[in-house]
Design a protein around this motif. Structure first.
Motif, PDB file in Angstrom:
ATOM      1  N   ARG A 202       0.844  -1.203   0.000  1.00 57.99           N
ATOM      2  CA  ARG A 202       0.000   0.000   0.000  1.00 57.99           C
ATOM      3  C   ARG A 202       0.881   1.257   0.000  1.00 57.99           C
ATOM      4  NH1 ARG A 202      -5.357  -1.225   1.394  1.00 57.99           N
ATOM      5  NH2 ARG A 202      -5.695   0.863   2.214  1.00 57.99           N
ATOM      6  N   GLY A 203       1.968   1.197   0.768  1.00 51.98           N
ATOM      7  CA  GLY A 203       2.872   2.342   0.812  1.00 51.98           C
ATOM      8  C   GLY A 203       3.559   2.592  -0.511  1.00 51.98           C
ATOM      9  N   ILE A 204       3.994   1.518  -1.165  1.00 52.69           N
ATOM     10  CA  ILE A 204       4.641   1.666  -2.468  1.00 52.69           C
ATOM     11  C   ILE A 204       3.679   2.260  -3.487  1.00 52.69           C
ATOM     12  CG2 ILE A 204       5.573   0.386  -4.444  1.00 52.69           C
ATOM     13  CD1 ILE A 204       6.749  -1.587  -2.357  1.00 52.69           C
ATOM     14  N   ARG A 205       2.462   1.736  -3.520  1.00 54.62           N
ATOM     15  CA  ARG A 205       1.485   2.239  -4.489  1.00 54.62           C
ATOM     16  C   ARG A 205       1.215   3.732  -4.271  1.00 54.62           C
ATOM     17  NH1 ARG A 205      -1.707  -1.137  -7.494  1.00 54.62           N
ATOM     18  NH2 ARG A 205      -3.469   0.301  -7.273  1.00 54.62           N
ATOM     19  N   GLN A 206       1.076   4.135  -3.015  1.00 56.07           N
ATOM     20  CA  GLN A 206       0.822   5.548  -2.730  1.00 56.07           C
ATOM     21  C   GLN A 206       2.044   6.396  -3.061  1.00 56.07           C
ATOM     22  OE1 GLN A 206      -2.302   6.764  -1.581  1.00 56.07           O
ATOM     23  NE2 GLN A 206      -1.286   8.586  -2.415  1.00 56.07           N
ATOM     24  N   PHE A 207       3.222   5.873  -2.757  1.00 52.75           N
ATOM     25  CA  PHE A 207       4.487   6.563  -3.047  1.00 52.75           C
ATOM     26  C   PHE A 207       4.627   6.846  -4.542  1.00 52.75           C
ATOM     27  CE2 PHE A 207       9.139   5.658  -3.949  1.00 52.75           C
ATOM     28  CZ  PHE A 207       9.632   6.871  -3.499  1.00 52.75           C
ATOM     29  N   LEU A 208       4.335   5.842  -5.370  1.00 54.07           N
ATOM     30  CA  LEU A 208       4.420   6.028  -6.815  1.00 54.07           C
ATOM     31  C   LEU A 208       3.360   7.009  -7.310  1.00 54.07           C
ATOM     32  CD1 LEU A 208       5.037   2.317  -7.894  1.00 54.07           C
ATOM     33  CD2 LEU A 208       6.733   4.164  -7.820  1.00 54.07           C
ATOM     34  N   GLN A 209       2.150   6.860  -6.784  1.00 54.52           N
ATOM     35  CA  GLN A 209       1.061   7.755  -7.184  1.00 54.52           C
ATOM     36  C   GLN A 209       1.378   9.202  -6.804  1.00 54.52           C
ATOM     37  OE1 GLN A 209      -1.791   6.606  -8.865  1.00 54.52           O
ATOM     38  NE2 GLN A 209      -2.142   8.789  -9.222  1.00 54.52           N
ATOM     39  N   ASP A 210       1.915   9.388  -5.611  1.00 46.71           N
ATOM     40  CA  ASP A 210       2.248  10.741  -5.158  1.00 46.71           C
ATOM     41  C   ASP A 210       3.279  11.397  -6.062  1.00 46.71           C
ATOM     42  OD1 ASP A 210       0.509  10.396  -3.065  1.00 46.71           O
ATOM     43  OD2 ASP A 210       2.055  10.107  -1.531  1.00 46.71           O
ATOM     44  N   GLN A 211       4.257  10.617  -6.516  1.00 48.03           N
ATOM     45  CA  GLN A 211       5.267  11.181  -7.408  1.00 48.03           C
ATOM     46  C   GLN A 211       4.657  11.546  -8.756  1.00 48.03           C
ATOM     47  OE1 GLN A 211       9.447   9.403  -7.112  1.00 48.03           O
ATOM     48  NE2 GLN A 211       8.186   7.784  -6.242  1.00 48.03           N
TER      49      GLN A 211
END
Length: 243
Positions: A202-211
């Protein structure tokens, strides 16, 4: 005449995890060529029963080259472990540079300190021990208080659940041109699972989306295979704010 619409069948050895590791070993021997100091880092980590999750030699050298290419003199790392990636970047910043690296485990930080001092770069590495979020918040306070310049390169390689927050905090200490690298963003393809209950996914997905959503960032992500399996990294640069 070339027909780009025609699929090309690749010949050669089977594409297996074993062959990925063999290719990694070949590349390390033929072009990466880490010296004995890196083997010592890994040896001390093994003696201390630390997890063998440091970046590969190829990735470590990539970090060093990105540091050199970008002209980085101040680097922020989240996730020190035994100091393997830290050493690549500490060498690249030069004698007048600095790497500030965050490690949550005091025992790991002690091993890293031994490794970095033995490699002759201990004077340019500031190891901050404590939970990454709290350490980064303290660094933000110091930066706002005028203690330290902006970071030229940021490497995020700690718990992936925290990456969105670590990115937010790192950006508060960045400048136009700052390079941001995030490791382990594919996780054997688990990044595709939108319904995952795993906090790291979940953190990775949000991290990529945020970028992707941030207008001040220009970013990409690349899949990799190797001795550590199927994974990947993200790469971003901070742009000038829109006028």
């Amino acid at each position: 005449m070339d027909d780009s619409s025609t699929p090309v069948t690749q010949s050669g050895p089977d594409r297996t995890t074993s062959s990925w590791a063999d290719v990694d070993a070949h590349l390390e021997h033929s072009i990466v060529r880490p010296d004995d100091q890196f083997a010592e880092v890994q040896r001390r980590a093994q003696e201390a029963s630390m997890p063998g999750i440091e970046v590969s030699s190829g990735t470590g050298k990539l970090l060093g080259l990105l540091t050199e290419i970008s002209g980085a003199r101040r680097v922020l790392e989240v996730g020190t472990l035994a100091g393997f990636s830290t050493l690549w970047m500490a060498r690249a910043v030069g004698e007048d540079g600095e790497v500030v690296t965050c490690e949550s485990e005091p025992a790991h930080a002690d091993v890293a300190r031994t490794n970095l001092d033995a490699a002759g770069v201990g004077d340019r590495v500031d190891i901050r021990v404590g939970a990454a979020e709290q350490t980064l918040e303290q660094l933000v306070e110091e930066f706002r208080g005028g203690d330290g310049a902006a970071f030229d390169l940021v490497f995020l390689d700690a718990d992936k659940a925290g990456n969105p927050r670590y990115l937010q905090l790192a950006l508060q200490m960045a400048r136009p041109g700052t390079v941001i690298v995030g490791d382990n963003v594919v996780r054997d393809g688990a990044v595709l699972d939108a319904d995952s209950s795993d906090p790291d996914i979940r953190g990775i997905r949000q991290f990529l989306q945020d970028q992707g959503d941030d207008p001040w960032l220009e970013a990409t992500a690349v899949q990799t295979v190797g001795a550590k399996g199927w994974d990947g990294f993200s790469l971003a640069v901070v742009r000038e704010p829109a006028s």
